[in-house]
Design an enzyme around this catalytic site. Structure first.
Site, PDB file in Angstrom:
ATOM      1  N   ARG A  22     -30.174   4.080  20.461  1.00  0.00           N
ATOM      2  CA  ARG A  22     -30.990   5.262  20.187  1.00  0.00           C
ATOM      3  C   ARG A  22     -31.762   5.111  18.877  1.00  0.00           C
ATOM      4  O   ARG A  22     -32.941   5.471  18.778  1.00  0.00           O
ATOM      5  CB  ARG A  22     -30.085   6.483  20.124  1.00  0.00           C
ATOM      6  CG  ARG A  22     -30.826   7.799  19.873  1.00  0.00           C
ATOM      7  CD  ARG A  22     -29.872   8.975  19.898  1.00  0.00           C
ATOM      8  NE  ARG A  22     -30.578  10.206  19.624  1.00  0.00           N
ATOM      9  CZ  ARG A  22     -30.256  11.073  18.657  1.00  0.00           C
ATOM     10  NH1 ARG A  22     -29.232  10.827  17.881  1.00  0.00           N
ATOM     11  NH2 ARG A  22     -30.944  12.169  18.483  1.00  0.00           N
ATOM     12  N   HIS A  42     -35.832   5.329  18.386  1.00  0.00           N
ATOM     13  CA  HIS A  42     -36.452   6.283  17.471  1.00  0.00           C
ATOM     14  C   HIS A  42     -37.265   5.584  16.391  1.00  0.00           C
ATOM     15  O   HIS A  42     -38.232   6.148  15.875  1.00  0.00           O
ATOM     16  CB  HIS A  42     -35.381   7.184  16.856  1.00  0.00           C
ATOM     17  CG  HIS A  42     -34.906   8.249  17.783  1.00  0.00           C
ATOM     18  ND1 HIS A  42     -34.513   9.500  17.356  1.00  0.00           N
ATOM     19  CD2 HIS A  42     -34.757   8.268  19.119  1.00  0.00           C
ATOM     20  CE1 HIS A  42     -34.145  10.235  18.397  1.00  0.00           C
ATOM     21  NE2 HIS A  42     -34.285   9.493  19.477  1.00  0.00           N
ATOM     22  N   ASN A  81     -33.413  13.561  14.393  1.00  0.00           N
ATOM     23  CA  ASN A  81     -32.631  12.412  13.942  1.00  0.00           C
ATOM     24  C   ASN A  81     -31.379  12.774  13.156  1.00  0.00           C
ATOM     25  O   ASN A  81     -30.642  11.877  12.719  1.00  0.00           O
ATOM     26  CB  ASN A  81     -33.505  11.499  13.081  1.00  0.00           C
ATOM     27  CG  ASN A  81     -34.504  10.708  13.890  1.00  0.00           C
ATOM     28  OD1 ASN A  81     -34.345  10.555  15.103  1.00  0.00           O
ATOM     29  ND2 ASN A  81     -35.535  10.204  13.239  1.00  0.00           N
ATOM     30  N   HIS A 104     -29.691   6.114  28.843  1.00  0.00           N
ATOM     31  CA  HIS A 104     -28.795   7.264  28.858  1.00  0.00           C
ATOM     32  C   HIS A 104     -27.497   6.969  29.593  1.00  0.00           C
ATOM     33  O   HIS A 104     -26.656   7.847  29.730  1.00  0.00           O
ATOM     34  CB  HIS A 104     -29.482   8.479  29.490  1.00  0.00           C
ATOM     35  CG  HIS A 104     -30.501   9.115  28.607  1.00  0.00           C
ATOM     36  ND1 HIS A 104     -31.426  10.028  29.062  1.00  0.00           N
ATOM     37  CD2 HIS A 104     -30.764   8.962  27.283  1.00  0.00           C
ATOM     38  CE1 HIS A 104     -32.202  10.417  28.049  1.00  0.00           C
ATOM     39  NE2 HIS A 104     -31.818   9.782  26.971  1.00  0.00           N
TER      40      HIS A 104
END
Length: 323
Positions: A65, A69, A97, A194
């Site tokens: 993740r 990001h 975040n 995911h």
């Protein structure tokens, strides 16, 4: 993005695409970039990630993740790793975040590499390699990561508004990915990340409480699954850290995410959105039926995403501060 993942591909927030500079892919990366200057770079990072995983099974989802990001804001330049200062609030402190964690893994890898080959390996490259290791060590595919990224010097919390959110519909998701040079196939494949992680209630409350004036629950949710989510995440007095795993095998990289999506057991609105168009649903079905096809597509899209040019200009000595 199990991880404190109020979405592996971010947590809420509106589109901020008007005026957003289009980020292009770079051809400057090479799989053998450090062969002469730091030949043990990959083995060193893998060792650090593996050690962290022994103590915390949420590390793989967190690293995956974090890399996503990073690349979706200013390209893959390690800007998500920078700390805030008195004069500037950095990306890691932007609302989407706040739940990012496991930065210490990148710090430990950087420290080890500085001892082996000082001022050579960028923090952006460390993060890209750590994300790959997170997938591989969780039972997923392995691949050669192109290297040679430079670290950026700019990190702004306000830029996190550009991240795609868990309530996005298919049009918003496609627009978000297109801004980064990524297509619909990349969207569906990368959403498969995911398969790792955990989501807090706040990121999917919209589906289980007051969904619409006529329906309290999103009708695309399978009824017993929706009931289980409501039980974990009540409308009032929800426990602070309550939430749900992103799929039923949250520490194993597999294609279970797609199978559950087709059963109405996805967590985010943005997940379910993939089943609303014929072409995206076809890809979901394809990956649900073949782990091999999913892994092939995921690797291709990860390489594409991790090659987005961040325009960095330095190799940080400390991943948390500019030189």
């Amino acid at each position: 993005m199990a991880v404190k993942n109020t979405t592996i591909f971010s947590l809420l927030f509106s589109l901020a695409f008007l005026g957003l500079t289009c980020v292009h892919l770079t051809n400057a990366l090479s799989s053998n970039y450090y062969d002469k200057t730091c030949p043990n770079v990959e083995a060193t990072i893998t060792s650090v990630v593996k050690k962290a995983m022994l103590n915390d099974r949420t590390v793989p989802a967190a690293l995956l993740r974090m890399h996503f990001h990073d690349c979706f804001i200013r390209g893959c330049d390690g800007s998500v790793l920078l700390n805030s200062t008195k004069k500037n609030q950095a990306e890691k402190d932007g609302p989407p975040n706040i739940s990012l964690h496991a930065f210490y893994v990148i710090d430990n890898a950087k420290k080890a590499l500085e001892a082996l080959c000082p001022k050579t390996v960028s923090c952006a490259d460390i993060l890209a390699l750590a994300a790959r290791d997170a997938v591989t060590l969780s039972g997923g595919p392995n691949w050669n990561v192109p290297k040679g990224r430079k670290d950026g010097r700019v990190s702004k919390a306000t830029d996190t508004r550009q991240l795609p959110g868990p309530t996005f519909n298919i049009s918003q998701l496609q627009q978000s990915f297109a801004q980064r040079g990524l297509g619909t196939e990349d969207l569906v494949a990368l959403s498969g990340g995911h398969t790792l992680g955990f989501a807090h209630c706040s990121s999917f409350q919209n589906r289980i409480h007051n969904f619409s004036p006529k329906k309290s629950v999103d009708p695309t949710l399978q009824s017993s699954f929706a009931a289980s989510l409501k039980n974990v995440c009540p409308a009032k007095n929800t426990p602070k850290n309550a939430g749900a795993n992103l799929d039923s095998t949250p520490t194993t990289f597999d294609n279970r995410y797609y199978k559950l999506l087709l059963q109405g057991k996805s967590i985010f609105s943005s997940d379910q959105a993939l089943a609303t168009m014929a072409n995206t649903k076809a890809l979901v079905t394809k990956y649900a039926s073949s782990k091999k096809e999913f892994e092939k597509a995921f690797v291709k899209s990860m390489i594409k995403m991790s090659s987005i040019n961040g325009g960095g200009q330095e190799v940080r000595h400390d991943c948390r501060v500019v030189n």
